[in-house]
Design a protein around this motif. Structure first.
Motif, PDB file in Angstrom:
ATOM      1  N   THR A   1    -103.120   3.459 -22.103  1.00  0.00           N
ATOM      2  CA  THR A   1    -101.956   4.328 -22.116  1.00  0.00           C
ATOM      3  C   THR A   1    -101.870   5.103 -20.806  1.00  0.00           C
ATOM      4  O   THR A   1    -102.535   4.748 -19.829  1.00  0.00           O
ATOM      5  N   GLU A   2    -101.099   6.202 -20.777  1.00  0.00           N
ATOM      6  CA  GLU A   2    -101.024   7.067 -19.595  1.00  0.00           C
ATOM      7  C   GLU A   2    -100.673   8.483 -20.053  1.00  0.00           C
ATOM      8  O   GLU A   2    -100.447   8.724 -21.237  1.00  0.00           O
ATOM      9  N   SER A   3    -100.627   9.420 -19.121  1.00  0.00           N
ATOM     10  CA  SER A   3    -100.622  10.836 -19.498  1.00  0.00           C
ATOM     11  C   SER A   3     -99.334  11.288 -20.193  1.00  0.00           C
ATOM     12  O   SER A   3     -99.387  12.139 -21.087  1.00  0.00           O
ATOM     13  N   LYS A   4     -98.186  10.777 -19.824  1.00  0.00           N
ATOM     14  CA  LYS A   4     -96.952  11.181 -20.496  1.00  0.00           C
ATOM     15  C   LYS A   4     -96.965  10.741 -21.954  1.00  0.00           C
ATOM     16  O   LYS A   4     -96.614  11.498 -22.863  1.00  0.00           O
ATOM     17  N   ALA A   5     -97.347   9.489 -22.166  1.00  0.00           N
ATOM     18  CA  ALA A   5     -97.396   8.960 -23.523  1.00  0.00           C
ATOM     19  C   ALA A   5     -98.382   9.745 -24.376  1.00  0.00           C
ATOM     20  O   ALA A   5     -98.075  10.126 -25.513  1.00  0.00           O
ATOM     21  N   TYR A   6     -99.549  10.001 -23.828  1.00  0.00           N
ATOM     22  CA  TYR A   6    -100.565  10.708 -24.611  1.00  0.00           C
ATOM     23  C   TYR A   6    -100.154  12.161 -24.852  1.00  0.00           C
ATOM     24  O   TYR A   6    -100.460  12.740 -25.890  1.00  0.00           O
TER      25      TYR A   6
ATOM     26  N   ASN B   1     -97.110  13.153 -25.389  1.00  0.00           N
ATOM     27  CA  ASN B   1     -96.186  13.100 -26.523  1.00  0.00           C
ATOM     28  C   ASN B   1     -96.951  13.052 -27.839  1.00  0.00           C
ATOM     29  O   ASN B   1     -96.536  13.653 -28.843  1.00  0.00           O
ATOM     30  N   PHE B   2     -98.057  12.342 -27.842  1.00  0.00           N
ATOM     31  CA  PHE B   2     -98.906  12.290 -29.033  1.00  0.00           C
ATOM     32  C   PHE B   2     -99.519  13.661 -29.340  1.00  0.00           C
ATOM     33  O   PHE B   2     -99.500  14.122 -30.489  1.00  0.00           O
TER      34      PHE B   2
ATOM     35  N   LYS C   1     -95.384   0.762 -34.782  1.00  0.00           N
ATOM     36  CA  LYS C   1     -94.270   1.126 -35.649  1.00  0.00           C
ATOM     37  C   LYS C   1     -94.401   2.561 -36.170  1.00  0.00           C
ATOM     38  O   LYS C   1     -93.432   3.321 -36.189  1.00  0.00           O
ATOM     39  N   GLU C   2     -95.612   2.957 -36.577  1.00  0.00           N
ATOM     40  CA  GLU C   2     -95.816   4.248 -37.238  1.00  0.00           C
ATOM     41  C   GLU C   2     -96.029   5.405 -36.261  1.00  0.00           C
ATOM     42  O   GLU C   2     -95.689   6.552 -36.568  1.00  0.00           O
ATOM     43  N   ILE C   3     -96.593   5.109 -35.081  1.00  0.00           N
ATOM     44  CA  ILE C   3     -96.994   6.185 -34.155  1.00  0.00           C
ATOM     45  C   ILE C   3     -96.335   6.055 -32.786  1.00  0.00           C
ATOM     46  O   ILE C   3     -95.635   6.964 -32.324  1.00  0.00           O
ATOM     47  N   PHE C   4     -96.543   4.934 -32.116  1.00  0.00           N
ATOM     48  CA  PHE C   4     -96.137   4.808 -30.724  1.00  0.00           C
ATOM     49  C   PHE C   4     -94.620   4.887 -30.534  1.00  0.00           C
ATOM     50  O   PHE C   4     -94.133   5.621 -29.656  1.00  0.00           O
ATOM     51  N   ASP C   5     -93.870   4.158 -31.314  1.00  0.00           N
ATOM     52  CA  ASP C   5     -92.411   4.157 -31.145  1.00  0.00           C
ATOM     53  C   ASP C   5     -91.788   5.505 -31.512  1.00  0.00           C
ATOM     54  O   ASP C   5     -90.975   6.039 -30.732  1.00  0.00           O
TER      55      ASP C   5
ATOM     56  N   SER D   1     -98.094   1.882 -24.620  1.00  0.00           N
ATOM     57  CA  SER D   1     -99.443   2.117 -25.141  1.00  0.00           C
ATOM     58  C   SER D   1     -99.844   1.000 -26.106  1.00  0.00           C
ATOM     59  O   SER D   1     -99.043   0.554 -26.935  1.00  0.00           O
ATOM     60  N   SER D   2    -101.107   0.578 -26.006  1.00  0.00           N
ATOM     61  CA  SER D   2    -101.554  -0.525 -26.861  1.00  0.00           C
ATOM     62  C   SER D   2    -103.065  -0.494 -27.040  1.00  0.00           C
ATOM     63  O   SER D   2    -103.807  -0.187 -26.098  1.00  0.00           O
TER      64      SER D   2
END
Length: 588
Positions: free
Chosen positions: A483-488, A490-491, A430-434, A441-442
């Motif tokens: 996770t994977e590279s696109k998601a990370y 974005n972080f 809720k706070e980070i991933f979305d 990612s989990s």
């Protein structure tokens, strides 16, 4: 025979140097010679009421520039070029050009060297016509004769010197225009000049830009204004070319632009030579992902292909994400970085040692809690599931990498939120991933990850390593992120662009908090909160690796350059791949 060899060498010399060699005498009015000792650019501009002024100057690539005006002896200029090519000092070059055979008292000279921190040198002969003179800066000089008055030189000097944010070529053109507006060549009246030129050597292209206007009848259009329009047209086309180029390239940490095709070829070679089964990789430039690929196989035996839906193990790169989440809890007022954690929740596993009452979130996130990495590993690395948790030094006094500390802090946050530890995944989602579009990612194992995650490999063979799986599905703040590279990516961009966290919390994340001692296997490292900090020639880099034996990963980013990359691989080869990749990016 010797005479013929010398003649041949001189001919070759004049062709190869890329200098501006025109033998028709010119009687110049005002000019600028300049270098940029950071970019390596070298430039000359000039304007005059004569038919063609561009024959006054020579650029010697990677060396410097020479101007010989007023009487403008071609032979004096070529003597200067010859001396510059032999790495003579500016003093020696000027002295050589002032030889009596060149009639120096009827001429005006300027010499500037790229690889010399001294200011340029100028000389005005006693027989040249007024108004004449020069003004010298640290890396440029303005010279002129037969001018309306000294304001031509003064205004050109200030225009070049005071506009350092503009490009080198733009500053030169602005200076020439400033000289025109101050009156220019007094022989031309309101025309100011009948000929003008700009020449700039750029080491990136290893070529000289040369634009000129000449042959205008007296009383016609002002040459500098015509040259300025020519320059603007070139600049517009150059900008279009640069845009086309950058759209298909990746900008590296040191400003290099590398084509996507070169990156493709490099990655393929590395995967083949290192025997890396699968890879997910992404590059960040500014505020977007400029390159992404998911390739190879999830499993060497089944040969199932990696694709954009494939999930990888982040291993210890989980720590950076959890640290970011912990700082969000600080921003929300749930915890304080420097309040002892036991005041929020007693911890039975270590309550027998009173020193635990001084451990804070800051100590946990900066690896100064005193805890070992894992309680079940003794100091020799031997596994014993019955080992109890210990404190190995006074908390806050030195560095020791510890996953145990992160698990303690995760339990505290879950307790304060009234959650079970595994339920922190829902809160982080809720706070980070979305908000950051981090997809599937989990920190906790689930059916999607079971179906889409790669299998680990060690020395080319299947190996489970230490990664989470269906048999060990639980939340580990220090190591279980999938996770994977696109998601990370974005972080990482959220860190660089100050998203979600307050400025204060982001600063704490990226501030040096502790230092690890050098060992036989590793060098000294500076740590922020869940992140490694290292100075480089191109600014501060922030990074972290992940290693669960058969699944490894690494990221690195530079907020000043606004570049970075992250990759995941289902093999043990992150260190070699990272070093090879960084070397490739910095040397192309």
């Amino acid at each position: 025979m010797l005479h013929q060899q010398k003649a041949k060498s001189r001919h070759l010399f004049s062709v190869v140097l890329l200098t501006l060699l025109i033998s028709i005498p010119s009687y110049a009015t005002w000019s600028i010679i300049a270098v940029d000792r950071v970019t390596g650019e070298i430039g000359i501009i000039g304007a005059s009421c004569t038919f063609d002024v561009q024959g006054i100057a020579s650029i010697v690539p990677k060396k410097g520039a020479i101007v010989v005006q007023a009487g403008s002896s071609y032979f004096a200029r070529m003597k200067g070029v010859e001396l510059m090519m032999s790495d003579s000092s500016a003093e020696a070059i000027l002295s050589g050009m002032r030889d009596k055979e060149f009639n120096p008292e009827r001429q005006q000279y300027g010499v500037v060297l790229l690889n010399d921190s001294n200011a340029p040198l100028t000389y005005s002969g006693q027989l040249i016509k007024d108004w004449n003179g020069s003004k010298v800066g640290d890396d440029f000089a303005v010279l002129g004769n037969i001018l309306v008055d000294e304001m031509v030189i003064k205004n050109a000097f200030e225009a070049f010197n005071n506009d350092r944010e503009e490009s080198f070529a733009m500053r030169l053109m602005s200076a020439l225009k400033a000289g025109e507006m101050a009156g220019g060549d007094k022989r031309c009246g309101l025309q100011y000049a009948r000929s003008a030129f700009i020449s700039v050597y750029n080491p990136k292209d290893d070529a000289i830009l040369k634009l000129s206007v000449h042959g205008i009848e007296k009383g016609g259009k002002p040459a500098v204004s015509l040259l300025d329009q020519q320059f603007k047209n070139w600049n517009i086309q150059q900008s279009k070319n640069d845009l086309i180029q950058t759209q298909n390239t990746i900008r590296s940490f040191n400003g290099n632009h590398i084509s996507s095709s070169k990156i493709d070829a490099f990655i393929k070679h590395q995967m083949d030579s290192l025997n890396m089964p699968g890879l997910s990789i992404a590059f960040i430039n500014d505020d977007k992902i400029v390159y992404h690929d998911a390739l190879g196989v999830k499993n060497n035996e089944t040969q199932e292909k990696v694709d954009d839906s494939t999930i990888f193990d982040a291993a210890s790169m989980s720590k950076t994400v959890f640290s970011f989440f912990a700082m969000k809890m600080v921003d929300d007022g749930l915890i304080d970085l420097d309040t002892p954690l036991y005041t929020y929740m007693k911890y039975p596993d270590i309550a027998y040692d009173e020193r635990y009452k001084s451990i804070t979130a800051r100590m946990v996130l900066s690896h100064t809690s005193g805890f070992p990495n894992w309680r079940f590993l003794d100091q020799n690395g031997n596994y014993n599931p019955n080992n109890k948790l210990t404190i190995q030094f006074e908390p806050g006094t030195k560095f020791q990498y510890s996953g145990e500390g992160y698990e303690y802090l995760a339990k505290v946050i879950a307790h304060l939120k009234g959650l079970k530890k595994n339920e922190l995944q829902t809160l982080i989602k809720k706070e980070i991933f979305d908000p950051l579009n981090m997809g599937k990612s989990s920190f906790v194992w689930n059916e999607y990850i079971e179906k889409h995650r790669v299998d680990g490999h060690f020395k080319g063979k299947l190996n489970n390593g230490y990664s989470n799986d269906a048999e060990d599905p639980n939340f580990k703040a220090s190591a279980s992120l999938q996770t994977e590279s696109k998601a990370y990516s974005n972080f990482l961009m959220a860190i660089m662009n100050l998203e979600i966290l307050s400025q204060k919390s982001r600063n704490e994340l990226l501030k040096i908090q502790s230092t690890s001692l050098a060992t036989k296997k590793s060098k000294e490292r500076k740590y922020g909160l869940g992140i490694v900090i290292e100075e480089s020639a191109y600014g501060t880099n922030y990074s972290h690796g992940g290693d669960n034996l058969s699944n490894t990963a690494l990221y690195i980013f530079n907020p000043e350059m606004k570049v970075g990359y992250v990759f995941f691989t289902n093999s043990e080869h992150k260190n070699t791949f990272h070093l090879n990749l960084l070397d490739f990016l910095l040397t192309q």
